[in-house]
Design a protein around this motif. Structure first.
Motif, PDB file in Angstrom:
ATOM      1  N   GLU A 172       0.824  -1.211   0.000  1.00  0.00           N
ATOM      2  CA  GLU A 172       0.000   0.000   0.000  1.00  0.00           C
ATOM      3  C   GLU A 172       0.861   1.265   0.000  1.00  0.00           C
ATOM      4  N   PHE A 173       1.976   1.222   0.709  1.00  0.00           N
ATOM      5  CA  PHE A 173       2.894   2.362   0.686  1.00  0.00           C
ATOM      6  C   PHE A 173       3.376   2.648  -0.730  1.00  0.00           C
ATOM      7  N   SER A 174       3.649   1.598  -1.495  1.00  0.00           N
ATOM      8  CA  SER A 174       4.143   1.772  -2.863  1.00  0.00           C
ATOM      9  C   SER A 174       3.114   2.489  -3.733  1.00  0.00           C
ATOM     10  N   HIS A 175       1.837   2.089  -3.604  1.00  0.00           N
ATOM     11  CA  HIS A 175       0.777   2.804  -4.328  1.00  0.00           C
ATOM     12  C   HIS A 175       0.773   4.288  -3.940  1.00  0.00           C
ATOM     13  N   ALA A 176       0.774   4.544  -2.632  1.00  0.00           N
ATOM     14  CA  ALA A 176       0.674   5.916  -2.138  1.00  0.00           C
ATOM     15  C   ALA A 176       1.890   6.748  -2.545  1.00  0.00           C
ATOM     16  N   TYR A 177       3.065   6.151  -2.466  1.00  0.00           N
ATOM     17  CA  TYR A 177       4.301   6.870  -2.768  1.00  0.00           C
ATOM     18  C   TYR A 177       4.318   7.351  -4.218  1.00  0.00           C
ATOM     19  N   PHE A 178       4.016   6.451  -5.145  1.00  0.00           N
ATOM     20  CA  PHE A 178       4.075   6.822  -6.558  1.00  0.00           C
ATOM     21  C   PHE A 178       2.939   7.766  -6.944  1.00  0.00           C
ATOM     22  N   ALA A 179       1.760   7.579  -6.348  1.00  0.00           N
ATOM     23  CA  ALA A 179       0.659   8.503  -6.624  1.00  0.00           C
ATOM     24  C   ALA A 179       1.051   9.916  -6.197  1.00  0.00           C
ATOM     25  N   ASN A 180       1.652  10.036  -5.029  1.00  0.00           N
ATOM     26  CA  ASN A 180       2.083  11.346  -4.545  1.00  0.00           C
ATOM     27  C   ASN A 180       3.197  11.917  -5.425  1.00  0.00           C
ATOM     28  N   LYS A 181       4.140  11.081  -5.841  1.00  0.00           N
ATOM     29  CA  LYS A 181       5.234  11.525  -6.704  1.00  0.00           C
ATOM     30  C   LYS A 181       4.719  12.052  -8.038  1.00  0.00           C
ATOM     31  N   PHE A 182       3.626  11.459  -8.522  1.00  0.00           N
ATOM     32  CA  PHE A 182       3.082  11.844  -9.822  1.00  0.00           C
ATOM     33  C   PHE A 182       2.100  13.010  -9.735  1.00  0.00           C
ATOM     34  N   GLY A 183       1.932  13.587  -8.535  1.00  0.00           N
ATOM     35  CA  GLY A 183       1.125  14.799  -8.426  1.00  0.00           C
ATOM     36  C   GLY A 183      -0.232  14.652  -7.774  1.00  0.00           C
ATOM     37  N   ASP A 184      -0.570  13.442  -7.287  1.00  0.00           N
ATOM     38  CA  ASP A 184      -1.851  13.268  -6.598  1.00  0.00           C
ATOM     39  C   ASP A 184      -1.608  13.241  -5.086  1.00  0.00           C
ATOM     40  N   PRO A 185      -2.007  14.279  -4.356  1.00  0.00           N
ATOM     41  CA  PRO A 185      -1.735  14.351  -2.919  1.00  0.00           C
ATOM     42  C   PRO A 185      -2.761  13.635  -2.052  1.00  0.00           C
ATOM     43  N   THR A 186      -3.735  12.964  -2.672  1.00  0.00           N
ATOM     44  CA  THR A 186      -4.839  12.360  -1.914  1.00  0.00           C
ATOM     45  C   THR A 186      -4.338  11.435  -0.814  1.00  0.00           C
ATOM     46  N   ALA A 187      -3.474  10.503  -1.173  1.00  0.00           N
ATOM     47  CA  ALA A 187      -2.962   9.544  -0.188  1.00  0.00           C
ATOM     48  C   ALA A 187      -2.124  10.239   0.882  1.00  0.00           C
ATOM     49  N   LYS A 188      -1.332  11.212   0.475  1.00  0.00           N
ATOM     50  CA  LYS A 188      -0.489  11.930   1.444  1.00  0.00           C
ATOM     51  C   LYS A 188      -1.334  12.684   2.456  1.00  0.00           C
ATOM     52  N   LEU A 189      -2.393  13.332   1.996  1.00  0.00           N
ATOM     53  CA  LEU A 189      -3.272  14.084   2.891  1.00  0.00           C
ATOM     54  C   LEU A 189      -3.960  13.167   3.901  1.00  0.00           C
ATOM     55  N   LEU A 190      -4.127  11.895   3.531  1.00  0.00           N
ATOM     56  CA  LEU A 190      -4.750  10.919   4.434  1.00  0.00           C
ATOM     57  C   LEU A 190      -3.723  10.162   5.268  1.00  0.00           C
ATOM     58  N   GLY A 191      -2.463  10.562   5.148  1.00  0.00           N
ATOM     59  CA  GLY A 191      -1.409   9.938   5.942  1.00  0.00           C
ATOM     60  C   GLY A 191      -1.009   8.559   5.488  1.00  0.00           C
ATOM     61  N   ARG A 192      -1.202   8.262   4.192  1.00  0.00           N
ATOM     62  CA  ARG A 192      -0.934   6.914   3.698  1.00  0.00           C
ATOM     63  C   ARG A 192       0.471   6.751   3.101  1.00  0.00           C
ATOM     64  N   VAL A 193       1.216   7.845   2.924  1.00  0.00           N
ATOM     65  CA  VAL A 193       2.588   7.715   2.408  1.00  0.00           C
ATOM     66  C   VAL A 193       3.494   7.438   3.596  1.00  0.00           C
ATOM     67  N   THR A 194       3.358   6.269   4.157  1.00  0.00           N
ATOM     68  CA  THR A 194       4.086   5.891   5.354  1.00  0.00           C
ATOM     69  C   THR A 194       4.232   4.381   5.422  1.00  0.00           C
ATOM     70  N   LEU A 195       5.258   3.940   6.151  1.00  0.00           N
ATOM     71  CA  LEU A 195       5.443   2.508   6.388  1.00  0.00           C
ATOM     72  C   LEU A 195       4.903   2.095   7.756  1.00  0.00           C
ATOM     73  N   ASN A 196       4.039   2.921   8.314  1.00  0.00           N
ATOM     74  CA  ASN A 196       3.366   2.582   9.569  1.00  0.00           C
ATOM     75  C   ASN A 196       2.219   1.623   9.263  1.00  0.00           C
ATOM     76  N   PRO A 197       2.300   0.377   9.704  1.00  0.00           N
ATOM     77  CA  PRO A 197       1.263  -0.616   9.350  1.00  0.00           C
ATOM     78  C   PRO A 197      -0.134  -0.231   9.813  1.00  0.00           C
ATOM     79  N   ALA A 198      -0.231   0.516  10.896  1.00  0.00           N
ATOM     80  CA  ALA A 198      -1.543   0.812  11.484  1.00  0.00           C
ATOM     81  C   ALA A 198      -2.454   1.557  10.528  1.00  0.00           C
ATOM     82  N   VAL A 199      -1.890   2.386   9.656  1.00  0.00           N
ATOM     83  CA  VAL A 199      -2.736   3.190   8.759  1.00  0.00           C
ATOM     84  C   VAL A 199      -3.168   2.408   7.522  1.00  0.00           C
ATOM     85  N   HIS A 200      -2.577   1.253   7.293  1.00  0.00           N
ATOM     86  CA  HIS A 200      -2.883   0.494   6.085  1.00  0.00           C
ATOM     87  C   HIS A 200      -3.789  -0.713   6.346  1.00  0.00           C
TER      88      HIS A 200
END
Length: 228
Positions: A30-58
Motif C-alpha cells: 500500500e505504501f508503494s501505491h501511495a508513494y508513486f501517486a504522490n510523486k506523480f502529483g496526486d496528494p490524496t494519499a499523502k493528505l490521508l497519511g498513507r505515504v508511510t510505512l506505519n502498518p496501522a494506517v494500512h
C-alpha cells in the motif's frame, strides 16, 4: 487441540510468522501505491497519511480477521485520483503495478537472505539453537511464498485488484465504460473464485503452484550464485 487451532486456517504455532509476513507485505504494497501517486502529483494519499510505512494506517480490521479465519482478506486500499496526473493512463499503470511489484521485490529479497543463510552455513545446529533454526525455516519460506503469491494474485484483472486497474488504463475509453458496467458484479465474481472449490481449481490453485515454482527457482538460483 485448543479453540484457536480449530478456528484458524493455519497452525497456531505459525500465526506469528504469518502475521509478520502480512504486516510487511501489505504495508509495503500500500505504501508503494501511495508513494508513486504522490510523486506523480496526486496528494490524496499523502493528505490521508498513507505515504508511510506505519502498518496501522494500512490495515483493515475485518480484512485481517478474515485472513486469519478464512485465508483471504485485504488491507485498506489507497485512494488515487488519476485526474491529478499529468499523464493519467501511464502514471495510473505505474501506480497500480507498484503494489504487486513491491511484493515481487520482497519475495526476491527474502529468497536472497534465506539462500545466503543456508549456503553459508548460518542455519545449522552449530550456528544457532534448534528453536531459532526452526523459526528461520518457518518464517522465510512463508515470507517468500506469500509475497510471490500476492504478486500474482493482485495481477488478476478483477476489481478491486490492481490487475483490473491496469487493464482499465490500457484499454480504449469505450471499453472502459463497458468494464465499469460489470463492476457491480465484481464482489460476487471475486468471492466465487475464492470460495467455490471447483472454480478455485482453475483460478487460485494455479497461483499457489506458480508461487511455489517461483520460490523454488529463485532459491535454487541464489544458492547457485552464492555457491559459485
Amino acid at each position: 487441540m485448543n479453540f484457536l487451532d480449530q478456528i484458524l486456517w493455519l497452525p497456531l504455532r505459525d500465526l506469528p510468522f504469518y502475521l509478520i509476513t502480512l504486516i510487511i507485505a501489505f504495508t509495503v504494497h500500500e505504501f508503494s501505491h501511495a508513494y508513486f501517486a504522490n510523486k506523480f502529483g496526486d496528494p490524496t494519499a499523502k493528505l490521508l497519511g498513507r505515504v508511510t510505512l506505519n502498518p496501522a494506517v494500512h490495515f483493515d480490521l475485518l480484512g485481517i480477521i478474515l485472513l486469519l479465519l478464512a485465508g483471504f482478506g485485504w488491507a485498506r486500499p489507497v485512494p488515487v485520483n488519476r485526474d491529478n496526473f499529468t499523464k493519467p493512463r501511464m502514471m495510473g499503470i505505474v501506480v497500480s503495478v507498484a503494489g504487486p511489484l513491491s511484493n515481487l521485490l520482497l519475495g526476491i529479497v527474502g529468497a536472497v537472505i534465506f539462500a545466503a543463510l543456508m549456503q553459508f552455513g548460518a542455519i545449522s545446529p552449530n550456528a544457532m539453537n534448534g528453536k531459532l533454526a526452526e523459526a528461520v525455516f518457518t518464517f522465510f519460506p512463508l515470507f517468500i511464498y506469500m509475497n510471490f503469491f500476492l504478486f500474482l494474485f493482485n495481477l488478476i484483472p478483477l476489481p478491486p485488484l490492481d490487475g483490473y486497474r491496469i487493464v482499465e488504463d490500457v484499454v480504449p475509453r469505450r471499453v472502459q465504460s463497458k468494464l465499469q458496467r460489470v463492476e457491480q458484479w465484481s464482489l460476487l465474481i471475486f468471492l466465487l473464485i475464492l470460495i467455490v472449490p471447483g472454480v478455485r481449481n482453475y483460478t487460485i490453485t494455479p497461483l499457489y503452484r506458480a508461487a511455489s515454482w517461483m520460490m523454488g527457482n529463485f532459491l535454487n538460483l541464489f544458492q547457485l550464485m552464492f555457491g559459485a
